[in-house]
Every structure is written in structure tokens, then in C-alpha cells.
Design a protein around this motif. Structure first.
Motif, PDB file in Angstrom:
ATOM      1  N   ALA A 162       0.830  -1.199   0.000  1.00  0.00           N
ATOM      2  CA  ALA A 162       0.000   0.000   0.000  1.00  0.00           C
ATOM      3  C   ALA A 162       0.874   1.263   0.000  1.00  0.00           C
ATOM      4  N   PRO A 163       0.277   2.425  -0.262  1.00  0.00           N
ATOM      5  CA  PRO A 163       1.066   3.663  -0.282  1.00  0.00           C
ATOM      6  C   PRO A 163       1.317   4.262   1.091  1.00  0.00           C
ATOM      7  N   THR A 164       0.860   3.612   2.162  1.00  0.00           N
ATOM      8  CA  THR A 164       1.086   4.119   3.506  1.00  0.00           C
ATOM      9  C   THR A 164       1.171   2.957   4.478  1.00  0.00           C
ATOM     10  N   LEU A 165       1.727   3.200   5.647  1.00  0.00           N
ATOM     11  CA  LEU A 165       1.778   2.156   6.672  1.00  0.00           C
ATOM     12  C   LEU A 165       0.412   2.045   7.350  1.00  0.00           C
ATOM     13  N   GLY A 166       0.225   1.000   8.131  1.00  0.00           N
ATOM     14  CA  GLY A 166      -1.003   0.843   8.916  1.00  0.00           C
ATOM     15  C   GLY A 166      -1.768  -0.421   8.639  1.00  0.00           C
ATOM     16  N   GLY A 167      -1.485  -1.064   7.493  1.00  0.00           N
ATOM     17  CA  GLY A 167      -2.208  -2.281   7.170  1.00  0.00           C
ATOM     18  C   GLY A 167      -3.699  -2.037   7.083  1.00  0.00           C
ATOM     19  N   GLN A 168      -4.484  -2.896   7.731  1.00  0.00           N
ATOM     20  CA  GLN A 168      -5.942  -2.735   7.707  1.00  0.00           C
ATOM     21  C   GLN A 168      -6.365  -1.366   8.227  1.00  0.00           C
ATOM     22  N   TRP A 169      -5.622  -0.843   9.213  1.00  0.00           N
ATOM     23  CA  TRP A 169      -6.036   0.406   9.841  1.00  0.00           C
ATOM     24  C   TRP A 169      -5.830   1.625   8.952  1.00  0.00           C
ATOM     25  N   ALA A 170      -5.146   1.467   7.834  1.00  0.00           N
ATOM     26  CA  ALA A 170      -5.033   2.577   6.881  1.00  0.00           C
ATOM     27  C   ALA A 170      -6.368   2.851   6.201  1.00  0.00           C
ATOM     28  N   GLY A 171      -7.256   1.851   6.175  1.00  0.00           N
ATOM     29  CA  GLY A 171      -8.603   2.052   5.653  1.00  0.00           C
ATOM     30  C   GLY A 171      -8.687   2.267   4.158  1.00  0.00           C
ATOM     31  N   LEU A 172      -7.683   1.784   3.415  1.00  0.00           N
ATOM     32  CA  LEU A 172      -7.672   2.010   1.968  1.00  0.00           C
ATOM     33  C   LEU A 172      -8.508   0.945   1.263  1.00  0.00           C
ATOM     34  N   ASP A 173      -9.453   1.394   0.455  1.00  0.00           N
ATOM     35  CA  ASP A 173     -10.297   0.458  -0.281  1.00  0.00           C
ATOM     36  C   ASP A 173      -9.435  -0.431  -1.164  1.00  0.00           C
ATOM     37  N   GLY A 174      -9.661  -1.723  -1.091  1.00  0.00           N
ATOM     38  CA  GLY A 174      -8.853  -2.675  -1.840  1.00  0.00           C
ATOM     39  C   GLY A 174      -7.697  -3.237  -1.044  1.00  0.00           C
ATOM     40  N   HIS A 175      -7.298  -2.542   0.013  1.00  0.00           N
ATOM     41  CA  HIS A 175      -6.213  -3.001   0.884  1.00  0.00           C
ATOM     42  C   HIS A 175      -6.698  -3.275   2.305  1.00  0.00           C
ATOM     43  N   ARG A 202      -4.390 -11.723   8.329  1.00  0.00           N
ATOM     44  CA  ARG A 202      -5.245 -12.908   8.199  1.00  0.00           C
ATOM     45  C   ARG A 202      -6.583 -12.601   7.550  1.00  0.00           C
ATOM     46  N   PHE A 203      -6.854 -11.321   7.256  1.00  0.00           N
ATOM     47  CA  PHE A 203      -8.216 -10.929   6.887  1.00  0.00           C
ATOM     48  C   PHE A 203      -8.257 -10.119   5.591  1.00  0.00           C
ATOM     49  N   HIS A 204      -7.757 -10.749   4.517  1.00  0.00           N
ATOM     50  CA  HIS A 204      -7.761 -10.084   3.213  1.00  0.00           C
ATOM     51  C   HIS A 204      -8.488 -10.877   2.127  1.00  0.00           C
ATOM     52  N   ALA A 205      -8.912 -12.093   2.432  1.00  0.00           N
ATOM     53  CA  ALA A 205      -9.548 -12.952   1.415  1.00  0.00           C
ATOM     54  C   ALA A 205     -10.946 -13.322   1.886  1.00  0.00           C
ATOM     55  N   PRO A 206     -11.951 -12.476   1.585  1.00  0.00           N
ATOM     56  CA  PRO A 206     -13.315 -12.753   2.052  1.00  0.00           C
ATOM     57  C   PRO A 206     -13.831 -14.081   1.514  1.00  0.00           C
ATOM     58  N   VAL A 207     -14.548 -14.796   2.364  1.00  0.00           N
ATOM     59  CA  VAL A 207     -15.182 -16.054   1.965  1.00  0.00           C
ATOM     60  C   VAL A 207     -16.658 -15.785   1.708  1.00  0.00           C
ATOM     61  N   TYR A 258     -17.072  -2.798   2.325  1.00  0.00           N
ATOM     62  CA  TYR A 258     -18.036  -1.845   2.868  1.00  0.00           C
ATOM     63  C   TYR A 258     -17.316  -0.564   3.296  1.00  0.00           C
ATOM     64  N   ARG A 259     -17.881   0.584   2.994  1.00  0.00           N
ATOM     65  CA  ARG A 259     -17.273   1.852   3.385  1.00  0.00           C
ATOM     66  C   ARG A 259     -18.187   2.740   4.226  1.00  0.00           C
ATOM     67  N   ASP A 260     -19.480   2.777   3.939  1.00  0.00           N
ATOM     68  CA  ASP A 260     -20.417   3.498   4.808  1.00  0.00           C
ATOM     69  C   ASP A 260     -21.835   3.104   4.428  1.00  0.00           C
ATOM     70  N   GLY A 261     -22.785   3.543   5.267  1.00  0.00           N
ATOM     71  CA  GLY A 261     -24.173   3.150   5.059  1.00  0.00           C
ATOM     72  C   GLY A 261     -24.951   4.032   4.112  1.00  0.00           C
ATOM     73  N   SER A 262     -24.321   5.076   3.558  1.00  0.00           N
ATOM     74  CA  SER A 262     -25.091   6.024   2.744  1.00  0.00           C
ATOM     75  C   SER A 262     -25.666   5.390   1.484  1.00  0.00           C
ATOM     76  N   ARG A 263     -24.943   4.421   0.896  1.00  0.00           N
ATOM     77  CA  ARG A 263     -25.442   3.800  -0.337  1.00  0.00           C
ATOM     78  C   ARG A 263     -26.689   2.960  -0.085  1.00  0.00           C
ATOM     79  N   TYR A 264     -26.959   2.657   1.199  1.00  0.00           N
ATOM     80  CA  TYR A 264     -28.103   1.812   1.531  1.00  0.00           C
ATOM     81  C   TYR A 264     -29.267   2.592   2.134  1.00  0.00           C
ATOM     82  N   ARG A 265     -29.142   3.916   2.175  1.00  0.00           N
ATOM     83  CA  ARG A 265     -30.214   4.731   2.754  1.00  0.00           C
ATOM     84  C   ARG A 265     -31.502   4.538   1.940  1.00  0.00           C
ATOM     85  N   GLY A 266     -32.588   4.200   2.653  1.00  0.00           N
ATOM     86  CA  GLY A 266     -33.876   3.981   1.999  1.00  0.00           C
ATOM     87  C   GLY A 266     -34.005   2.646   1.290  1.00  0.00           C
TER      88      GLY A 266
END
Length: 501
Positions: free
Chosen positions: A40-53, A141-146, A168-176
Motif C-alpha cells: 500500500a502507499p502508507t503504513l497501517g495495514g488494515q487500519w489505513a482504511g484504503l479500499d482494496g487493501h 489474516r483478513f484479506h480474502a473474504p469467503v 463496505y465503506r459506509d451506510g449512505s449507499r443503503y439509505r432507503g
């Protein structure tokens, strides 16, 4: 391909998330020269919150309390009790700065292949071969969703689509919209709650079995201070499984009640059979009718989903929170065969070493309930101490016996508990504190939180201020404010002592 000469004491650390950073810190302390590879382009692993990473969404908070979402060298500067993803990422940046790790990270560099090269190891990336004396794999351990097989799922045509919680990134796409969330683990329940609170028209959770649900707080105390204790690890070694099951269920029911009291299905009487998930808002939302619980889905026909009870319903979107597979695609076929690697299991002594792969170590490749920071640091210390000589290496025979024992207990889902992993690594690293040495901290060491400071009380790298720090961390939320055990704690501990004689 260009090739680099191997350096003495060189270690390639693959991944710059919490596991890679803490491994590099402790390797440095033992005189090694770690180079950290991060795709990824930054440190942090999962905690960087980058979509796809990363499967961490921007509004997510840690499911482990601040006390145990930390390493022993660096305390948090205030912040939420359950830290936001931004607070955790900021903490990791401070940790990297504290130990001079940032200059050792190669950002945007993906390891394409890791293989043996004579007595050492090689990392292939970007058309280049680099040789190292040792390698630590800390890619997570958590990069390959089943996504489970569901008849007709490929036909689903709801306008919000079908995704994994990893995306998943936020609930706005599911509003209504009408949303189905599949699964009963933490990501499924937390995201179902987030979607319901973000204005979805209807939220349905489909699950194979009802788990017990533990809130993040019990009477003002973070739940992981109560359930992931050293006592629990010692009890697991001494008491019958049925008794441990009873005790854990007693703690959970006292903190949260049972799901059927909120209108959810009744779980299995055995907590071990049913499982337990941490979620603060899920059961209250079920009680309010804002989340509906259904049995597992049996089929999908375009936008219509059918459930095991015969009910059918149309949905605009589906979110699968159905777990992750163990995926290490960069390992050579030879290494994967030695490890007998599949989507759940990997042959390694306590998830770390294999006797036929000297110079290779794994970080964070097990599935567990509870936070990872404390056991990750202890695993990193074990690796660094073993390679650096501060701890005696485990013999080949004992490693093979440990692997044989693991293979004999393999299950379709191999999950452990945070306290069991932490104590196993602490013992291996020689830093498990002895109760007789700390009479003033006896209750805290048994029934208090597994704060990282308690593993700096003795052994290599003990800290003079660790007793005061640990006493504070055990008492700060009121879990352990004196050395006098409660009646229940005394009964529990007496049973363990009697069984251990």
C-alpha cells in the motif's frame, strides 16, 4: 532480474501493519536489520482504511478497548475507550516514528514471490530479487473474504449489489433500501447496525446459528477486561471444557442477557457451540425492530432471497460478513506444501515457526476473538528473542509435536481466544509474570485486563515502571480496584488450583 547480496542479520518483514511494525521494532532490539515491504502507499495495514487493501471502513471503531489496543512501549494519548480507526492509525504512525521504522518501509512494494535460496531467503518484487537471512510474514489474516455457496446468488440483481464486508465503506449507499446482511460475526453485526442507523428502509440479518452477543461495556467496564483474562487461560488448561463453557456463559449472560430476551432466536445452551460476538448496538436494534433476524438463506432468484423457514423477501443489496480465508499467494508452491496450507489451516508451531523452514516466521496468521495488539507484540518478542538468542529456540522435536497436536484438533473453523494466544506467546518469550513474584498484583494478574504492561514485569526487557502502569490499567475502569477477590473469583481460582494439584 537484478539480484542483491544477502546482508548479515538482514530480515525482510512483509507488511507494515501492526504485526509488521511490532516485529520490526523487536527485531531491531535484538540487533537485526529489518527491511519492511508494504504494497500500500502508507503504513497501517488494515487500519489505513484504503479500499482494496483494508476491510476497515472510515466510521469503524476497534472492537477491543484502548487498554489492549496498544503495545507496551507506547500508551495512548487519551482518545475513545474503543478507538476510532483514525485514532488507531495515528497511534501506529507514532509507534513507527518512536522506533525509527518509517525509513525502513518500502511503500508501494508488493512481494510477488517468497522462496528459499540456499540457506537464506529471497523476495521477488518489481522484477528484482533481494536476498535476506530471514523473513517475517506479517501480511494479515483478513484479506480474502469467503462468500459461501448459495444457490442462484450469481443472479442477484438488486441495485445496491452484493459485496463482502471487506468492501463496505459506509451506510449512505443503503439509505432507503432493503438490505440483507449475511453472517453473525463482528463485522456482520457491526455493519448491520451501521446500515440500520444510517437510514436503511429495512435490515435483515441471515445467519446459520444464533450467537451470544456481548456488548462492549458491562457496568462501565470494557468487556474484554472481563472475558479475556489470564485466569481464563489458566482455567482452560486445568478445568473441564464444560466448566469453562459454564463460566464464560455466566459472564456473558450477566453482562448482556440472552439474545431471545431481545427478540432474536435462542442460541444453543453451550456458549462454545453457539459462539459469541462483540457488538454494542446490535441486540437493542433487534429489540427495536430495526434489525430482523432470519435463518440462513437457501436460494436467490434475482432480487428475491428465500430462507430456511420458507419465507422469501426482495432486497436491494446483500452484504456478506461470512469470514475470511487464509491466503498467502506469494509463497512458493514448495513452501505452501510444507505448511499444508489451505483456506483455514497452516502447519506451524503456535502459528509461528516450522522446523523445515528455518529463518521463516509468521505474524498474526491465526483467527481469534478479541484484540490482536497484545498477542502480536508477544509473538514478535518470541520471534526476535529466539533468533537473537534471548530465548532458547524450541527443539525440532517439540515443534513437530506441536504441529501434530494442532493437526489432530483441526476443525472447519479454527478460532482461538485472545488470552489463550497471548499467554502461549508470553510463555514462549519468557515473559509470563509469576504470581508469587507480585502478591500486590495477584488479583489484577488473574482477573484484570491483559494489558501489555503486565508482560514487561519480568523476563527480558522488563520495565521498572511496569508494576505501576499495570496497576493503573487494571483499576482505571473499576474492574480491579483492590487485591481482594470477589466471592466468585475466589471460587473460580480455588477450582483451578485444586484441578492443578
Amino acid at each position: 532480474m537484478r539480484q542483491f547480496r544477502v546482508m548479515t542479520s538482514s530480515v525482510a518483514v512483509i507488511g507494515a501493519g501492526p504485526g509488521g511494525l511490532v516485529a520490526a521494532r523487536w527485531l531491531l532490539s535484538q540487533g537485526f536489520e529489518p527491511t519492511i515491504f508494504e504494497q500500500a502507499p502508507t503504513l497501517g495495514g488494515q487500519w489505513a482504511g484504503l479500499d482494496g487493501h483494508s476491510g476497515v471502513w472510515p466510521g469503524m471503531h476497534a472492537n477491543s478497548s484502548r487498554t489492549v489496543t496498544a503495545f507496551s512501549d507506547l500508551e495512548h494519548q487519551g482518545g475513545d475507550v474503543y478507538l476510532s480507526s483514525h485514532e488507531v492509525l495515528e497511534y501506529l504512525h507514532r509507534y513507527a516514528e518512536m522506533f525509527g521504522l518509517a525509513s525502513r518501509i518500502r511503500l508501494g512494494t508488493r512481494a510477488d514471490l517468497i522462496d528459499r535460496d540456499g540457506v537464506g531467503w529471497r523476495v521477488v518484487h518489481d522484477g528484482t530479487i533481494e536476498n535476506f537471512e530471514r523473513i517475517v510474514l506479517a501480511t494479515g489474516r483478513f484479506h480474502a473474504p469467503v462468500i459461501p455457496a448459495v444457490a442462484g446468488i450469481e443472479s442477484f440483481c438488486g441495485p445496491a449489489g452484493a459485496i463482502s464486508t471487506y468492501h463496505y465503506r459506509d451506510g449512505s449507499r443503503y439509505r432507503g433500501k432493503r438490505v440483507l446482511v449475511a453472517g453473525s460475526a463482528v463485522s456482520a453485526l457491526e455493519i448491520a447496525s451501521d446500515i440500520a442507523e444510517s437510514g436503511a428502509a429495512r435490515v435483515v440479518v441471515t445467519q446459520r446459528r444464533q450467537r451470544y452477543v456481548l456488548p462492549k461495556f458491562a457496568a462501565g467496564v470494557p468487556s474484554d477486561h472481563l472475558i479475556h483474562t489470564r485466569y481464563g487461560a489458566l482455567a482452560a488448561e486445568a478445568l473441564a471444557p464444560a466448566e469453562i463453557d459454564r463460566q464464560l456463559k455466566e459472564i456473558v449472560i450477566e453482562a448482556a442477557g440472552s439474545p431471545e430476551q431481545y427478540g432474536a432466536p435462542s442460541p444453543d445452551p453451550s456458549l462454545f457451540t453457539a459462539g459469541v460476538t462483540l457488538s454494542q448496538d446490535y441486540l437493542p436494534l433487534v429489540a427495536d425492530g430495526r434489525i430482523i433476524v432470519r435463518p440462513w438463506m437457501t436460494g436467490v432468484a434475482r432480487a428475491t432471497v428465500t430462507f430456511a423457514d420458507g419465507a422469501a423477501e426482495e432486497f436491494d443489496g446483500i452484504v456478506f460478513g461470512t469470514g475470511f480465508g487464509l491466503s498467502l499467494p506469494y509463497l512458493s508452491a514448495d513452501i505452501q506444501a510444507i505448511l499444508d496450507l489451505d483456506a483455514v489451516h497452516m502447519d506451524a508451531d503456535r502459528y509461528t515457526f516450522h522446523p523445515d523452514l528455518p529463518g521463516l516466521a509468521f505474524m498474526g496468521m491465526w483467527d481469534q476473538s478479541g484484540g490482536y495488539f497484545v498477542p502480536l507484540e508477544l509473538q514478535a518478542r518470541w520471534i526476535a528473542y529466539t533468533w537473537g538468542g534471548a530465548a532458547a529456540p524450541t527443539s525440532d522435536r517439540d515443534q513437530r509435536l506441536a504441529i501434530d497436536a494442532y493437526r489432530a484438533s483441526r476443525r472447519a473453523s479454527q478460532k482461538t481466544r485472545m488470552n489463550l494466544a497471548a499467554i502461549a506467546f508470553a510463555r514462549a518469550a519468557g515473559v509470563e509474570p509469576r504470581l508469587d513474584n507480585w502478591p500486590q498484583l495477584r488479583r489484577a494478574l488473574l482477573f484484570g485486563p491483559l494489558a501489555p504492561s503486565c508482560f514487561r514485569l519480568e523476563g527480558p526487557d522488563a520495565l521498572p515502571d511496569a508494576p505501576e502502569r499495570f496497576a493503573y490499567e487494571a483499576a482505571v475502569f473499576g474492574a480491579v480496584t483492590s487485591n481482594e477477590m470477589t466471592e466468585r473469583e475466589s471460587d473460580y481460582w480455588s477450582a483451578v488450583q485444586a484441578a492443578s494439584r
